[in-house]
Design an enzyme around this catalytic site. Structure first.
Site, PDB file in Angstrom:
ATOM      1  CG  ASP A  50      -1.799   1.142   1.415  1.00 33.14           C
ATOM      2  OD1 ASP A  50      -1.659   2.145   0.685  1.00 33.14           O
ATOM      3  OD2 ASP A  50      -2.674   1.079   2.302  1.00 33.14           O
ATOM      4  CG  ASP A  99      -6.738   9.876  -7.781  1.00 36.50           C
ATOM      5  OD1 ASP A  99      -6.240  10.588  -6.883  1.00 36.50           O
ATOM      6  OD2 ASP A  99      -7.440  10.336  -8.692  1.00 36.50           O
ATOM      7  CB  SER A 136      -0.761   5.238 -17.335  1.00 34.27           C
ATOM      8  OG  SER A 136      -0.839   6.643 -17.370  1.00 34.27           O
ATOM      9  CB  VAL A 188      -9.316   3.212 -14.782  1.00 33.28           C
ATOM     10  CG1 VAL A 188      -9.995   2.447 -13.664  1.00 33.28           C
ATOM     11  CG2 VAL A 188      -8.750   4.515 -14.278  1.00 33.28           C
TER      12      VAL A 188
END
Length: 174
Positions: free
Chosen positions: A11, A35, A122, A125
């Site tokens: 994480d 995000d 990137s 999603v």
């Protein structure tokens, strides 16, 4: 030089580093994946800081990065980087992704940060192929730190087994 780069699985909001990179969207207002996790961990101060930046300069274009306070995350700052959406490689995605990593490294160095942690920008999603994105990330960072003293340490933080293995293989080849 390769001793200045490492990979861990975990994480990114819990990594020990001076600064972490958020794979942001152009609005900087949070989203899914890394995000969303960073915004949730940081709390409302991060969103407020992002809103100020958007008011001052508008949305953040692909390839660009901005820096804010970290809110409740135990790092000195968060760099919000907007990587390219994958369109099959025909819309300068590789150049934009390289620019994204360079801009993050420039912000970290300009602020004197010694350690920076990157997610796989990137590849969620935005659909960038993981292998190609990791190669660009590792090559860009390797070239950058070969010419500069800061950041001293770069950590690629992978959320899943697949990305972790890809980064481990790439770093082993250096």
């Amino acid at each position: 030089m390769s001793e200045r780069m490492s990979v861990i699985q975990g994480d990114i909001t819990r990594v020990k580093a001076d600064v972490i990179v958020n794979a942001a969207n152009p609005s900087l207002l949070g989203g899914g994946g890394v995000d969303g996790a960073i915004h949730q961990a940081a709390g409302p101060a991060l969103l407020d800081a992002c809103k100020v930046i958007v008011r001052q300069q508008g949305e953040c274009a692909p390839g660009h990065a901005v820096i804010t306070e970290a809110g409740n995350i135990a790092v000195k700052a968060v760099i919000h980087a907007v990587g390219p959406v994958w369109h099959g490689g025909e819309k300068h995605e590789a150049e934009l992704l390289e620019q994204t990593y360079r801009n993050c490294l420039d912000l970290a160095a300009a602020n004197g940060y010694q350690t920076i942690a990157f997610p796989a920008i990137s590849t969620g999603v935005y659909g960038y192929p993981k292998q190609e994105a990791a190669k660009i990330a590792v090559d860009t960072v390797y070239r950058y730190i070969g010419l500069r003293p800061l950041p001293e340490q770069v950590v690629f933080v992978c959320y899943d087994d697949e990305n972790t293995q890809i980064y481990q293989q790439l770093l082993a080849q250096l």
